[in-house]
Scaffold this motif. Structure first.
Motif, PDB file in Angstrom:
ATOM      1  N   VAL A  17     -76.168  57.481 -50.123  1.00  0.00           N
ATOM      2  CA  VAL A  17     -75.504  58.605 -50.700  1.00  0.00           C
ATOM      3  C   VAL A  17     -74.301  58.981 -49.183  1.00  0.00           C
ATOM      4  N   ALA A  18     -73.125  58.802 -49.632  1.00  0.00           N
ATOM      5  CA  ALA A  18     -72.106  59.156 -48.943  1.00  0.00           C
ATOM      6  C   ALA A  18     -71.412  60.584 -48.923  1.00  0.00           C
ATOM      7  N   LEU A  19     -71.513  61.232 -47.945  1.00  0.00           N
ATOM      8  CA  LEU A  19     -71.111  62.730 -47.732  1.00  0.00           C
ATOM      9  C   LEU A  19     -69.877  62.717 -47.275  1.00  0.00           C
ATOM     10  N   ASN A  20     -68.906  63.367 -48.095  1.00  0.00           N
ATOM     11  CA  ASN A  20     -67.544  63.260 -48.104  1.00  0.00           C
ATOM     12  C   ASN A  20     -66.942  64.570 -47.640  1.00  0.00           C
ATOM     13  N   VAL A  21     -66.519  65.008 -46.703  1.00  0.00           N
ATOM     14  CA  VAL A  21     -66.128  66.179 -46.130  1.00  0.00           C
ATOM     15  C   VAL A  21     -64.547  66.480 -46.369  1.00  0.00           C
ATOM     16  N   LEU A  22     -64.361  67.452 -47.149  1.00  0.00           N
ATOM     17  CA  LEU A  22     -62.860  67.587 -47.720  1.00  0.00           C
ATOM     18  C   LEU A  22     -62.075  68.644 -46.966  1.00  0.00           C
ATOM     19  N   ASP A  23     -60.864  68.246 -46.600  1.00  0.00           N
ATOM     20  CA  ASP A  23     -59.939  69.196 -46.451  1.00  0.00           C
ATOM     21  C   ASP A  23     -59.314  69.770 -47.809  1.00  0.00           C
ATOM     22  N   GLU A  24     -58.203  70.456 -47.679  1.00  0.00           N
ATOM     23  CA  GLU A  24     -57.580  70.840 -49.061  1.00  0.00           C
ATOM     24  C   GLU A  24     -56.777  69.730 -49.708  1.00  0.00           C
ATOM     25  N   GLU A  25     -56.244  68.870 -48.990  1.00  0.00           N
ATOM     26  CA  GLU A  25     -55.797  67.508 -49.637  1.00  0.00           C
ATOM     27  C   GLU A  25     -57.007  66.776 -50.335  1.00  0.00           C
ATOM     28  N   GLY A  26     -57.894  66.526 -49.634  1.00  0.00           N
ATOM     29  CA  GLY A  26     -59.256  65.841 -50.174  1.00  0.00           C
ATOM     30  C   GLY A  26     -59.720  66.728 -51.473  1.00  0.00           C
ATOM     31  N   TRP A  27     -59.740  68.216 -51.468  1.00  0.00           N
ATOM     32  CA  TRP A  27     -60.370  68.807 -52.551  1.00  0.00           C
ATOM     33  C   TRP A  27     -59.427  68.701 -53.615  1.00  0.00           C
ATOM     34  N   ASP A  28     -58.134  68.687 -53.484  1.00  0.00           N
ATOM     35  CA  ASP A  28     -56.990  68.565 -54.580  1.00  0.00           C
ATOM     36  C   ASP A  28     -57.408  67.067 -55.130  1.00  0.00           C
ATOM     37  N   GLU A  29     -57.686  66.215 -54.297  1.00  0.00           N
ATOM     38  CA  GLU A  29     -57.890  64.688 -54.949  1.00  0.00           C
ATOM     39  C   GLU A  29     -59.218  64.858 -55.729  1.00  0.00           C
ATOM     40  N   PHE A  30     -60.207  65.358 -55.173  1.00  0.00           N
ATOM     41  CA  PHE A  30     -61.579  65.528 -55.683  1.00  0.00           C
ATOM     42  C   PHE A  30     -61.258  66.162 -56.956  1.00  0.00           C
ATOM     43  N   CYS A  31     -60.672  67.338 -57.186  1.00  0.00           N
ATOM     44  CA  CYS A  31     -60.543  67.973 -58.507  1.00  0.00           C
ATOM     45  C   CYS A  31     -59.751  67.494 -59.521  1.00  0.00           C
ATOM     46  N   ALA A  32     -58.618  66.517 -58.988  1.00  0.00           N
ATOM     47  CA  ALA A  32     -57.875  65.763 -59.877  1.00  0.00           C
ATOM     48  C   ALA A  32     -58.768  64.556 -60.442  1.00  0.00           C
ATOM     49  N   THR A  33     -59.635  63.924 -59.652  1.00  0.00           N
ATOM     50  CA  THR A  33     -60.343  62.680 -60.276  1.00  0.00           C
ATOM     51  C   THR A  33     -61.422  63.184 -61.231  1.00  0.00           C
ATOM     52  N   TYR A  34     -62.090  64.221 -61.077  1.00  0.00           N
ATOM     53  CA  TYR A  34     -63.116  64.697 -61.872  1.00  0.00           C
ATOM     54  C   TYR A  34     -62.569  65.824 -62.775  1.00  0.00           C
ATOM     55  N   HIS A  35     -61.343  66.056 -62.894  1.00  0.00           N
ATOM     56  CA  HIS A  35     -61.119  67.301 -63.831  1.00  0.00           C
ATOM     57  C   HIS A  35     -61.323  67.173 -65.207  1.00  0.00           C
ATOM     58  N   SER A  36     -61.096  65.860 -65.621  1.00  0.00           N
ATOM     59  CA  SER A  36     -60.852  65.610 -67.076  1.00  0.00           C
ATOM     60  C   SER A  36     -62.401  65.803 -67.704  1.00  0.00           C
ATOM     61  N   ARG A  37     -63.164  65.194 -66.941  1.00  0.00           N
ATOM     62  CA  ARG A  37     -64.623  65.208 -67.589  1.00  0.00           C
ATOM     63  C   ARG A  37     -65.566  66.524 -66.960  1.00  0.00           C
ATOM     64  N   PHE A  38     -65.375  66.799 -65.694  1.00  0.00           N
ATOM     65  CA  PHE A  38     -66.131  67.996 -64.992  1.00  0.00           C
ATOM     66  C   PHE A  38     -65.163  69.256 -64.659  1.00  0.00           C
ATOM     67  N   GLY A  39     -64.269  69.530 -65.415  1.00  0.00           N
ATOM     68  CA  GLY A  39     -63.477  70.574 -64.907  1.00  0.00           C
ATOM     69  C   GLY A  39     -64.095  71.974 -64.920  1.00  0.00           C
ATOM     70  N   LYS A  40     -64.940  72.061 -65.967  1.00  0.00           N
ATOM     71  CA  LYS A  40     -65.752  73.405 -66.007  1.00  0.00           C
ATOM     72  C   LYS A  40     -66.784  73.346 -64.812  1.00  0.00           C
ATOM     73  N   LEU A  41     -67.433  72.348 -64.370  1.00  0.00           N
ATOM     74  CA  LEU A  41     -68.639  72.501 -63.545  1.00  0.00           C
ATOM     75  C   LEU A  41     -67.812  72.726 -62.074  1.00  0.00           C
ATOM     76  N   ILE A  42     -66.624  72.160 -61.748  1.00  0.00           N
ATOM     77  CA  ILE A  42     -66.042  72.504 -60.393  1.00  0.00           C
ATOM     78  C   ILE A  42     -65.104  73.549 -60.694  1.00  0.00           C
ATOM     79  N   GLU A  43     -64.944  74.187 -61.907  1.00  0.00           N
ATOM     80  CA  GLU A  43     -64.098  75.384 -61.870  1.00  0.00           C
ATOM     81  C   GLU A  43     -62.685  75.131 -61.546  1.00  0.00           C
ATOM     82  N   VAL A  44     -62.250  74.206 -62.082  1.00  0.00           N
ATOM     83  CA  VAL A  44     -60.925  73.688 -61.910  1.00  0.00           C
ATOM     84  C   VAL A  44     -60.098  74.576 -63.053  1.00  0.00           C
ATOM     85  N   PHE A  45     -59.005  75.041 -62.497  1.00  0.00           N
ATOM     86  CA  PHE A  45     -58.197  75.936 -63.541  1.00  0.00           C
ATOM     87  C   PHE A  45     -57.615  75.261 -64.492  1.00  0.00           C
TER      88      PHE A  45
END
Length: 721
Positions: free
Chosen positions: A489-517
């Protein structure tokens, strides 16, 4: 051109148009950070105030160590060498009943202190002597700084006309040679924290050397030194009183309040950096005030001072007065309060004059002060320099005043390495990360939600990092795999840029889970790439946003963020130092989730979070590999070139080591890969690991391009055992 004379603390002028702390939106993140600062302030007051001092013996046993700690927190331990002062008189001004010598001395080579020495017109025997330290008076005429000493000349005149010698010294910031007090207040010099530098230390050193100079003067009775000054000068009066027992009586004016006022009520926003020590030992300010005991101490303040509120001043007075009572010297402490705002008012001055008449001259306590301090001298008459010395270092003193540690030669054997590593780890624990919680609660991970989409499963766990921050850890892997089935398991520590990329990557499938607006950016191509990886390998990806990033982000203007960072500093922390703690807690959380206890763990991060992850790895066992992308080269902000090369602030760290040494420490524990264009910058860890037969533990690779992807491993690579 008329002379500009501003007799108040400069940062307060900036804020004067609106109340502070600056109003920020009422968001969950802003409420969280406000609660955090309040909790930490109360913890410091409870643990490091004076309440635990119950007897005179308690204080007498602790005071020497407290004084040593203060020297250290001002950057004065070890004490700089007392080099020749080279005192130089450049002129003289005569007035009615007094004479003023215009002079300068060097507190260290090239660090000039411009000053005016006020003496009675006739001196028949050694005199009680006042060191007057200036507040922030910006006195400029025709583009030439005349020094803040000229804004306070009326004090010097009063003392000289009433039988004292009085030396008024300029500060670095507003002296005739302009240095800087506003490094973190407005200049973005966050590396001051990493250097363990505060201009308070530089001003304290000027005071110490001023006393050294005064002891050489035949007009001065060196057994009767007093000190006073207002605003910034009030603060410097505290420093020299606490540090130097040559001060026999003290009357600091409007120069201190407690941590509750500074951090919770926001008074820090009205002060530049010269008002604060580097709070390594997490003091409340009353401990510093108490170091005056049992010598005569008058605390002077107005009742409507917005940056030194009277409630905090009174709390300090009450607590320190109790200590004086324990020492049998309650008559040696006083409180002088005048009506008015943060200004140089005559009632305040009269109180200080009365105090020194009593305690330096032994005058009748009912004696009446016959006159106040009146301005009589044209500021230009008090100018010391006609030309600024070419060898001055005042303008860059922050780069040299606190020495940086020199990197030792790379260890060549295991014994030498063990000794060096142990010393660095001790420094990190005691001096850099001393603000971490002492009572460590369970991380208590709670599974909050889980969902599966397109053969990929995401699960969210919340865990306790540090009250009130309960952070969220997202774990993603191929659906149907148990934690026990994962090869890593790889633990990725996110800054704001990384958080935005994470949200964009998983938005379509898990938008509700990660509470993306709704309407947030989506990156379906990135998700397909992740899905392909999960399909090909039995890998898990974990994602963490440390405090202040993503779900717990706080908001507001750039100034509001600056003042939050300074609050961490007053609490003996830095924001990134506490993010290192969050990363540690996320590692502990992964280990606590059923099935993940033995899963090989990699740690990945970018930019400043790469630095935070590096330090976290030094304190947690069992991390198999570090992947550090866009890694800064140093904590030292004085380096030339790309500002991205400068890492985040870690309190005091450069007094002990820099990032190449930290990387060597990490590489001796786990395989460490740094993705950087400059391989030579990382020669130190490469040499250490090679010398000790662990060269495969450290590697510098070329940065991974965005097209190739760099959020996770792209080929199956077993961690080194």
């Amino acid at each position: 051109m008329r002379t500009s004379l501003l007799l108040c603390l400069l940062p307060s002028l900036v804020i004067a148009a609106s109340p502070y702390p600056e109003k920020t939106p009422d968001t969950p993140g802003n409420r969280l950070i406000g609660r955090y600062f309040a909790e930490q302030t109360r913890e410091i007051a409870a643990e490091n105030g004076l309440a635990k001092i119950q007897t005179a013996a308690d204080w007498e046993g602790k005071a020497p160590e407290y004084r040593r700690e203060l020297f250290e927190m001002l950057g004065l331990d070890p004490l700089p060498e007392k080099t020749p002062l080279h005192p130089t008189k450049t002129g003289e001004v005569k007035g009615e009943g007094y004479v003023v010598e215009k002079m300068h001395f060097q507190s260290m080579p090239g660090l000039y202190v411009t000053a005016n020495l006020y003496l009675p017109a006739k001196v028949e025997k050694p005199l009680p002597t006042i060191l007057y330290v200036c507040g922030h008076a910006n006195v400029v005429k025709e583009g030439v700084s005349l020094g803040n000493k000229t804004g306070y000349e009326h004090h010097g005149v009063w003392y000289a006309r009433h039988g004292y010698a009085c030396l008024i010294i300029d500060t670095v910031q507003l002296g005739e040679i302009r240095g800087e007090h506003h490094g973190t207040y407005s200049k973005g010099r966050w590396w001051w924290f990493s250097r363990g530098y505060t201009p308070a230390g530089l001003e304290a050193w000027s005071c110490i050397r001023a006393l050294d100079y005064l002891e050489t003067r035949p007009e001065v009775d060196k057994t009767r030194f007093g000190v006073t000054g207002r605003s910034g000068g009030g603060a410097y009066s505290w420093w020299i009183t606490a540090l130097d027992e040559r001060i026999k009586a003290s009357a600091p004016t409007a120069g201190v309040t407690d941590m509750q006022n500074q951090v919770i009520d926001g008074c820090v926003e009205g002060h530049c950096d010269c008002m604060f020590f580097v709070n390594t030992y997490r003091w409340d300010f009353e401990r510093m005030v108490a170091l005056a005991a049992p010598r005569p101490l008058l605390i002077v303040n107005t009742d409507k001072d917005s940056i030194f509120p009277i409630d905090g001043v009174f709390r300090i007075y009450q607590n320190v007065r109790r200590l004086y009572a324990l020492l049998g010297k309650e008559g040696n402490i006083g409180l002088q309060v005048a009506e008015g705002p943060h200004k140089d008012l005559q009632p305040l001055n009269i109180g200080a004059f009365h105090w020194f008449e009593r305690f330096l001259k032994g005058a009748d306590t009912m004696a009446v002060i016959d006159e106040g301090a009146k301005k009589t001298i044209e500021p230009t008459e008090l100018r010391v320099f006609k030309e600024i010395p070419k060898d001055e270092i005042n303008t860059r003193a922050d780069e040299t005043f606190v020495p940086m540690a020199k990197a030792p030669a790379p260890a060549t054997n295991a014994a030498d390495w063990e000794k060096q590593n142990e010393a660095w780890m001790s420094a990190l624990k005691d001096k850099v990360f001393a603000g971490w919680p002492k009572d460590i609660a369970s991380v208590n991970p709670q599974k909050e939600s889980s969902a599966e989409m397109d053969g990929v499963r995401m699960t969210a766990y919340d865990f306790e990092s540090q009250s009130p921050f309960r952070l969220r850890l997202y774990i993603v892997h191929r659906d149907g795999l148990r934690a026990e089935d994962l090869e890593l398991v790889a633990l990725n520590v996110l800054d704001e840029e990384g958080w935005d990329e994470f949200c964009a990557t998983y938005h379509s499938r898990f938008g509700k889970l990660i509470e993306v607006f709704p309407g947030a950016p989506k990156d379906d191509a990135a998700f397909e790439q992740e899905k392909k990886m999960f399909t090909s390998f039995k890998w898990g990806m974990a994602y963490l946003c440390p405090r202040g990033v993503g779900p717990t982000a706080w908001s507001g203007s750039e100034k509001a963020q600056t003042q939050r960072l300074r609050r961490f500093y007053l609490l003996g922390q830095t924001l990134d130092g506490m993010r290192v703690w969050d990363i540690r807690r996320s590692v502990q959380t992964l280990r606590a989730i059923p099935g993940f206890g033995e899963t090989p763990l990699w740690l990945q991060a970018h930019r400043e979070m790469a630095v935070d992850a590096l330090y976290a790895s030094l304190f947690e066992d069992g991390i198999k590999r570090l992947d550090l992308h866009d890694m800064p080269l140093t904590h030292n902000g004085t380096v030339a070139g790309d500002p991205k090369a400068v890492g985040p602030a870690m309190l005091n760290v450069l007094k002990y080591l820099d990032l190449p040494q930290a990387a060597a420490m990490a590489a001796m524990r786990t395989r460490t890969i740094i993705y950087a264009p400059d391989k030579a910058a990382w020669e130190y860890p490469a040499t250490v690991t090679k010398n000790l037969g662990k060269e495969t533990q450290f590697q510098v690779r070329k940065p991974v391009t965005a097209e190739a992807g760099n959020e996770e491993p792209k080929k199956k690579e077993e961690p080194k055992k």
